[in-house]
Design an enzyme around this catalytic site. Structure first.
Site, PDB file in Angstrom:
ATOM      1  N   GLY A 109      60.964  -0.253  55.329  1.00 50.32           N
ATOM      2  CA  GLY A 109      60.393  -1.334  54.529  1.00 50.32           C
ATOM      3  C   GLY A 109      60.677  -1.197  53.048  1.00 50.32           C
ATOM      4  O   GLY A 109      60.676  -2.195  52.319  1.00 50.32           O
ATOM      5  N   GLU A 112      64.023  -2.660  52.628  1.00 51.86           N
ATOM      6  CA  GLU A 112      63.875  -4.101  52.887  1.00 51.86           C
ATOM      7  C   GLU A 112      63.179  -4.805  51.721  1.00 51.86           C
ATOM      8  O   GLU A 112      63.540  -5.926  51.352  1.00 51.86           O
ATOM      9  CB  GLU A 112      63.093  -4.297  54.190  1.00 51.86           C
ATOM     10  CG  GLU A 112      63.869  -3.785  55.395  1.00 51.86           C
ATOM     11  CD  GLU A 112      63.004  -3.669  56.654  1.00 51.86           C
ATOM     12  OE1 GLU A 112      62.050  -2.869  56.657  1.00 51.86           O
ATOM     13  OE2 GLU A 112      63.280  -4.392  57.615  1.00 51.86           O
TER      14      GLU A 112
HETATM   15  C1  LIG Z   1      58.778  -2.171  57.530  1.00 53.55           C
HETATM   16  C2  LIG Z   1      59.330  -1.883  58.910  1.00 53.55           C
HETATM   17  C3  LIG Z   1      58.753  -2.899  59.851  1.00 53.55           C
HETATM   18  O1  LIG Z   1      60.714  -2.086  58.872  1.00 53.55           O
HETATM   19  C4  LIG Z   1      58.995  -0.513  59.478  1.00 53.55           C
HETATM   20  C5  LIG Z   1      59.189   0.735  58.648  1.00 53.55           C
HETATM   21  O2  LIG Z   1      59.442   0.761  57.486  1.00 53.55           O
HETATM   22  S1  LIG Z   1      58.939   2.197  59.518  1.00 53.55           S
HETATM   23  C6  LIG Z   1      59.081   3.472  58.283  1.00 53.55           C
HETATM   24  C7  LIG Z   1      60.489   3.853  58.002  1.00 53.55           C
HETATM   25  N1  LIG Z   1      60.536   5.002  57.118  1.00 53.55           N
HETATM   26  C8  LIG Z   1      60.693   6.256  57.556  1.00 53.55           C
HETATM   27  O3  LIG Z   1      60.831   6.514  58.720  1.00 53.55           O
HETATM   28  C9  LIG Z   1      60.701   7.347  56.504  1.00 53.55           C
HETATM   29  C10 LIG Z   1      59.582   8.340  56.769  1.00 53.55           C
HETATM   30  N2  LIG Z   1      59.596   9.428  55.808  1.00 53.55           N
HETATM   31  C11 LIG Z   1      60.498  10.449  55.846  1.00 53.55           C
HETATM   32  O4  LIG Z   1      61.391  10.473  56.661  1.00 53.55           O
HETATM   33  C12 LIG Z   1      60.330  11.547  54.854  1.00 53.55           C
HETATM   34  O5  LIG Z   1      59.013  11.493  54.351  1.00 53.55           O
HETATM   35  C13 LIG Z   1      61.319  11.449  53.668  1.00 53.55           C
HETATM   36  C14 LIG Z   1      62.744  11.756  54.164  1.00 53.55           C
HETATM   37  C15 LIG Z   1      61.271  10.101  52.995  1.00 53.55           C
HETATM   38  C16 LIG Z   1      60.928  12.520  52.594  1.00 53.55           C
HETATM   39  O6  LIG Z   1      60.818  13.790  53.204  1.00 53.55           O
HETATM   40  P1  LIG Z   1      60.093  14.995  52.414  1.00 53.55           P
HETATM   41  O7  LIG Z   1      60.644  15.105  51.039  1.00 53.55           O
HETATM   42  O8  LIG Z   1      60.176  16.194  53.279  1.00 53.55           O
HETATM   43  O9  LIG Z   1      58.574  14.519  52.206  1.00 53.55           O
HETATM   44  P2  LIG Z   1      57.435  14.467  53.338  1.00 53.55           P
HETATM   45  O10 LIG Z   1      56.696  15.758  53.333  1.00 53.55           O
HETATM   46  O11 LIG Z   1      57.987  13.997  54.634  1.00 53.55           O
HETATM   47  O12 LIG Z   1      56.509  13.279  52.770  1.00 53.55           O
HETATM   48  C17 LIG Z   1      55.512  13.508  51.777  1.00 53.55           C
HETATM   49  C18 LIG Z   1      54.230  12.851  52.241  1.00 53.55           C
HETATM   50  O13 LIG Z   1      54.475  11.440  52.359  1.00 53.55           O
HETATM   51  C19 LIG Z   1      54.141  11.029  53.685  1.00 53.55           C
HETATM   52  N3  LIG Z   1      55.040   9.908  54.077  1.00 53.55           N
HETATM   53  C20 LIG Z   1      56.349   9.804  53.870  1.00 53.55           C
HETATM   54  N4  LIG Z   1      56.819   8.673  54.383  1.00 53.55           N
HETATM   55  C21 LIG Z   1      55.762   8.038  54.928  1.00 53.55           C
HETATM   56  C22 LIG Z   1      55.607   6.815  55.618  1.00 53.55           C
HETATM   57  N5  LIG Z   1      56.642   5.967  55.822  1.00 53.55           N
HETATM   58  N6  LIG Z   1      54.385   6.490  56.060  1.00 53.55           N
HETATM   59  C23 LIG Z   1      53.332   7.302  55.850  1.00 53.55           C
HETATM   60  N7  LIG Z   1      53.404   8.479  55.189  1.00 53.55           N
HETATM   61  C24 LIG Z   1      54.614   8.827  54.748  1.00 53.55           C
HETATM   62  C25 LIG Z   1      54.349  12.254  54.547  1.00 53.55           C
HETATM   63  O14 LIG Z   1      53.652  12.121  55.746  1.00 53.55           O
HETATM   64  C26 LIG Z   1      53.811  13.327  53.633  1.00 53.55           C
HETATM   65  O15 LIG Z   1      52.404  13.264  53.659  1.00 53.55           O
HETATM   66  P3  LIG Z   1      51.538  14.590  54.030  1.00 53.55           P
HETATM   67  O16 LIG Z   1      52.009  15.060  55.372  1.00 53.55           O
HETATM   68  O17 LIG Z   1      51.876  15.552  52.936  1.00 53.55           O
HETATM   69  O18 LIG Z   1      50.124  14.119  54.010  1.00 53.55           O
END
Ligand SMILES: CC(C)(O)CC(=O)SCCNC(=O)CCNC(=O)[C@H](O)C(C)(C)COP(=O)(O)OP(=O)(O)OC[C@H]1O[C@@H](n2cnc3c(N)ncnc32)[C@H](O)[C@@H]1OP(=O)(O)O
Length: 258
Positions: A109, A112
């Site tokens: 998103g 997007e």
């Molecule tokens: C809009 C639609 C309909 O198209 C659907 C979508 O958008 S689905 C979401 C697509 N996005 C992802 O899959 C990305 C998810 N995130 C990651 O892969 C990673 O976080 C990263 C590569 C962006 C960064 O990695 P890193 O530096 O190792 O940081 P993290 O420890 O993973 O993240 C820190 C903290 O943020 C939270 N986080 C990150 N992304 C999301 C998210 N999309 N939703 C909720 N929370 C997110 C992550 O859980 C960490 O939180 P804590 O565990 O520390 O509480």
């Protein structure tokens, strides 16, 4: 209006809207998307604002939809809440220009949202991707549609099917972003671009935005007809007289949006 998940700063005709959920890399939850849409609508209605910039943090423009919020939802929830379609509809109704200034992750998103803006200026640290496939879903805010129009079918398939990330350099080469700047200068550069737009006739800027957007929605011949009609209508404005007279008199045009 006070917001909790975004900051808004209006200065010198520019509204700078910053996504602000540092704990979750600006993941787009219901509150953030609603506040963002409201801030965009307020900026659109504010006579002082002539260009809008949407940005995030150094590490993340936005890491996509909030997976924690979405994970427990069923078909009935996403169908009735319709959060992303509603956000898309509200963003595409904004008439003033919106620049996405992207640093760090713009995923799912987040990518997007950037594409729903009028154009993207990327920091050299930016990473774009549609990794929804890794979560067992597909993109839901334009990732299969807008990305394909920006970068073509082959690269869009690659991004949507593998979930790989694209660097800022590749994104510029592929036509997803308009320019790449050093991360430290992102807001300065985006503000300079916004300032250039703010100096134009707002009426003409809105007309140009509408005409370019029309090219995505219609055939070439219908689009050319639309452009021609809007072009003709510009000759009924004072700003057309001022723009052309100023050129001939070798001075800066003073547009009055009339
Ligand atoms: C809009 C639609 C309909 O198209 C659907 C979508 O958008 S689905 C979401 C697509 N996005 C992802 O899959 C990305 C998810 N995130 C990651 O892969 C990673 O976080 C990263 C590569 C962006 C960064 O990695 P890193 O530096 O190792 O940081 P993290 O420890 O993973 O993240 C820190 C903290 O943020 C939270 N986080 C990150 N992304 C999301 C998210 N999309 N939703 C909720 N929370 C997110 C992550 O859980 C960490 O939180 P804590 O565990 O520390 O509480």
């Amino acid at each position: 209006m006070a917001f909790e998940t975004i900051n808004v700063d209006v200065d010198d005709h520019i509204a700078l809207i910053r996504l602000n959920r540092p704990d979750a890399l600006n993941a787009l939850n219901t509150q953030l998307l609603k506040e963002l849409c409201q801030a965009l609508e307020e900026a659109d209605a504010n006579e002082k604002v002539r260009c809008i910039i949407v940005t995030g943090s150094d590490k993340a423009f936005a890491a996509g939809a909030d997976i924690k919020e979405m994970s427990g939802m069923g078909f009935g929830d996403v169908f009735t809440i319709n959060l992303f379609a509603d956000a898309n509809d509200r963003i595409t109704k904004i008439r003033k220009p919106i620049i996405a200034a992207v640093s760090g992750y713009a995923l799912g998103g987040g990518c997007e949202l950037a594409m729903a803006c009028d154009f993207i200026i990327a920091a050299d640290t930016a990473k774009f991707g549609q990794p929804e496939i890794n979560l067992g879903v597909i993109a839901g805010l334009g990732g299969t549609q807008r990305l394909t129009r920006f970068v073509g079918k082959s690269k869009s398939m690659d991004m949507n099917l593998t979930g790989r990330f694209m660097t800022a350099e590749e994104a510029e080469r592929s036509g997803l972003v308009s320019r790449v700047v050093p991360a430290k200068k992102l807001i300065e550069e985006a503000t300079n671009v916004a300032q250039k737009i703010a100096e134009k006739s707002m009426m003409t800027v809105m007309a140009a935005k509408e005409a370019v957007n029309r090219s995505y929605e219609t055939t070439l011949s219908e689009g050319l007809l639309f452009e021609r009609r809007v072009f003709h209508s510009m000759f009924a404005t004072e700003d057309q007289k001022e723009g052309m007279t100023a050129f001939l008199e070798k001075r800066q045009a003073q547009f009055r949006d009339k």
